[in-house]
Design an enzyme around this catalytic site. Structure first.
Site, PDB file in Angstrom:
ATOM      1  CB  SER A  72      -0.957  -0.056   1.181  1.00  0.00           C
ATOM      2  OG  SER A  72      -2.072   0.728   0.895  1.00  0.00           O
TER       3      SER A  72
ATOM      4  CE  LYS B 104      -0.009   5.221  -1.923  1.00  0.00           C
ATOM      5  NZ  LYS B 104      -0.991   4.615  -2.761  1.00  0.00           N
TER       6      LYS B 104
ATOM      7  CD1 TRP C 243      -7.919   3.198  -1.927  1.00  0.00           C
ATOM      8  CD2 TRP C 243      -9.625   4.341  -2.818  1.00  0.00           C
ATOM      9  NE1 TRP C 243      -7.799   4.511  -1.536  1.00  0.00           N
ATOM     10  CE2 TRP C 243      -8.836   5.238  -2.068  1.00  0.00           C
ATOM     11  CE3 TRP C 243     -10.769   4.832  -3.466  1.00  0.00           C
ATOM     12  CZ2 TRP C 243      -9.131   6.594  -1.946  1.00  0.00           C
ATOM     13  CZ3 TRP C 243     -11.056   6.197  -3.347  1.00  0.00           C
ATOM     14  CH2 TRP C 243     -10.246   7.048  -2.594  1.00  0.00           C
TER      15      TRP C 243
ATOM     16  CG  HIS D 230      -5.743  -2.426   0.575  1.00  0.00           C
ATOM     17  ND1 HIS D 230      -4.997  -2.130  -0.531  1.00  0.00           N
ATOM     18  CD2 HIS D 230      -5.228  -1.693   1.596  1.00  0.00           C
ATOM     19  CE1 HIS D 230      -4.068  -1.244  -0.205  1.00  0.00           C
ATOM     20  NE2 HIS D 230      -4.185  -0.966   1.076  1.00  0.00           N
TER      21      HIS D 230
END
Ligand code: GTR
Length: 427
Positions: free
Chosen positions: A267, A271, A358, A408
Site C-alpha cells: 500500500s 509506493k 480503490w 487490500h
C-alpha cells in the site's frame, strides 16, 4: 518557479477566495467503471525529453533513466537530500527465535544533524546457521512488535496513529499491539524458505501525519527552513530514504548477502518501496503489494483513488509540485509505468487484490505491461499481454504479477508468491 505554475496557483487562490472555499477544487468522486476511464496517451519511456528514441540498454541507463528519475523527483515524490549522514549502529539485543530456527537482532540506527537526532529501530531475523542469508526488507505500519508474538521484540517509542483494537491511545504503542499484524508477516514461512526478514516501523523515519517538524526532514533543513520546498521530499520520500538506510546497514552486516536483498512494501509502503527501489540499485528485487495511486497504478486512468483524492487526503505524502496535477494527470511528464521501468533490469513483482478496486488492479497491471519495452532493451521478459492474467494465476517473468482473490491486505498467498519469485530470480 515557472510562470505556468505561478498562474495556476494564482487561479486556485482567486477561485478559493471568491467562493470562500479552500484553494483546492471540491473533492471528486472515485470512478469504478472501466467504460468511464478517460482516453489517454502515456509518455513513452523509450523517448527522451528531446523526442529522441532510446535504442539500447546503454542509452536507457545513461540518458533516459537519469532523466526519468529527475522528473519523478521534481514533480511527484520530491528530491531526497544530497547530504549523507553517517549513523551509529547500536546492537540493542540479540537472541534465538522460532525455537532455534532463527536468530534475532535489534539494531538502533542513530542519525544526528542540525542539532536533531533520529533513532530508527531495525528488527532482523535470519535463518539460524546460515552463512550470508538473502533477506526480505519491508517497513511495517504499527511498530516492529506488531509483526510477531516474540516477547523480546522492542515496542516502538515513536508516534503511532491511535487504534483502539491495537490498544494504541495517546499515540503510544502498548503491549496490546504485540503480534496484531502477524497475519501480514509469515515469519516462519520466510525463515523456512531460507530468507531473513528485516523490518522497521515507518513512523520511526517520519510519522505519517501532515507535520514536517518531526521525523527525518528537520535533520536536513537549511537555516530557517521549516518544511520541504515544493520539489523536496514528502513523507513517501522520507520512507524511501529510510529503506536506503536499512540497505546501508545490511551491506555491512557480514551475516547477510547484500546482493540478494528483496524489497517489499504494501500500500503506501508499496509506493515507498517502488520509489526506493527505483533509485537504489542495491535492491536486487522490488515488490509492490497493492500500492495503487502514486505506486504501481497508472495515474492517467483515474480509476479508484486519483491524484487529486490522494493529495487532498494525504497532503504530506508527495512533494508539493504533485498537487499541480490534481485532475490534470495528462500534464504529468511521467506516469507510473516509468517508475516500474526504473527498476529495470532488476526483477520487479506487482500484485493486486481483486476487491481492492480503490488501488485500480488493472492500472497496476498495465504499469508492468507498459514498462515491458524497457525490460526488452535488456533482453528481459516483461508482461506478454495487455490483459491481466486470471485471478490467482501468477506470472513470474522479469516483470511478475498476480491478482489475488480478496481485499487490500498482505496474505500468506502473497508471501508464497514473493518467495517463489525471489527463488526464481535469486537462486
Ligand atoms: C489509503 C490510501 C491508499 C493506500 C492505503 C494504505 O487510505 O488512499 O493510497 O496507501 O491507504 O496505505 O493502506
Amino acid at each position: 518557479m515557472p510562470v505556468k505554475r505561478i498562474l495556476r496557483l494564482l487561479f486556485w487562490l482567486v477561485a478559493g477566495l471568491m467562493t470562500g472555499t479552500t484553494c483546492l477544487p471540491a473533492q471528486v468522486q472515485a470512478n469504478y467503471e472501466e467504460e468511464k476511464v478517460p482516453a489517454f496517451a502515456l509518455p513513452d519511456p523509450l523517448r527522451n525529453g528531446d523526442g529522441l528514441m532510446i535504442n539500447d540498454s546503454n542509452e536507457w541507463v545513461h540518458s533516459r533513466r537519469p532523466e526519468l528519475l529527475q522528473l519523478f523527483e521534481r514533480e511527484v515524490y520530491g528530491k531526497l537530500p544530497d547530504e549523507t549522514l553517517t549513523p551509529d549502529y547500536t546492537l540493542l539485543e540479540n537472541g534465538i527465535a522460532l525455537g532455534g530456527k532463527a536468530v534475532r537482532k535489534q539494531i538502533r540506527l542513530t542519525f544526528e544533524n542540525n542539532g536533531r537526532r533520529l533513532d530508527l529501530l531495525l528488527l532482523v531475523y535470519l535463518p539460524a546457521g546460515m552463512d550470508k542469508a538473502p533477506v526480505f526488507v519491508g517497513l511495517n505500519f504499527y511498530g516492529n512488535q506488531t509483526i510477531t508474538a516474540d516477547p523480546a521484540v522492542l515496542l516502538t517509542t515513536s508516534w503511532v496513529p491511535n487504534n483502539k483494537t491495537f490498544g494504541i491511545e495517546a499515540n503510544q504503542a502498548t503491549e496490546t499491539s504485540r503480534g496484531v499484524r502477524i497475519s501480514r508477516w509469515p515469519l516462519e514461512k520466510i525463515i523456512d524458505a531460507g530468507y531473513g526478514l528485516a523490518t522497521m516501523y515507518y513512523g520511526d523515519i517520519d510519522p505519517d501525519r501532515d507535520d514536517f517538524t518531526d521525523g527525518v526532514h528537520p535533520l536536513f533543513y537549511r537555516d530557517g527552513q521549516t518544511r520541504p520546498d515544493a520539489d523536496e521530499w514528502g513523507a513517501i520520500g522520507a520512507w524511501a530514504w529510510g529503506l536506503m538506510r536499512i540497505m546501508d546497514y545490511l551491506q555491512q552486516d557480514s551475516a547477510i548477502d547484500a546482493d540478494r536483498i528483496v524489497l517489499m512494501g504494501h500500500s503506501r509502503l508499496g509506493k515507498a518501496a517502488l520509489w526506493a527501489g527505483a533509485q537504489d540499485r542495491r535492491y536486487a528485487i522490488v515488490i509492490s503489494n497493492d500500492s495503487g495511486c502514486g505506486g504501481a497504478a497508472l495515474s492517467r486512468r483515474k480509476f479508484g483513488e486519483t491524484v487529486q483524492i490522494i493529495n487532498t487526503a494525504f497532503p504530506h505524502w508527495f512533494c508539493s509540485h504533485f498537487k499541480d496535477y490534481n485532475d490534470r494527470e495528462n500534464d504529468l511528464p511521467v506516469d507510473q509505468h516509468e517508475l516500474i521501468a526504473l527498476v529495470a533490469p532488476r526483477p520487479v513483482y506487482i500484485t493486486s487484490a481483486q476487491e481492492d478496486q480503490w488501488a485500480d488492479p488493472k492500472g497496476e497491471y498495465l504499469s508492468g505491461w507498459y514498462a515491458s519495452p524497457v525490460y526488452a532493451l535488456f533482453g528481459l521478459q516483461g508482461l506478454e499481454s495487455a490483459t491481466p492474467p486470471a485471478v490467482n494465476d501468477p506470472v513470474m517473468h522479469d516483470i511478475g504479477y498476480h491478482m489475488r482473490t480478496g481485499g487490500h491486505d498482505v496474505k500468506d498467498y502473497d508471501w508464497e508468491q514473493f518467495i517463489n519469485f525471489a527463488n526464481h530470480h535469486l537462486k
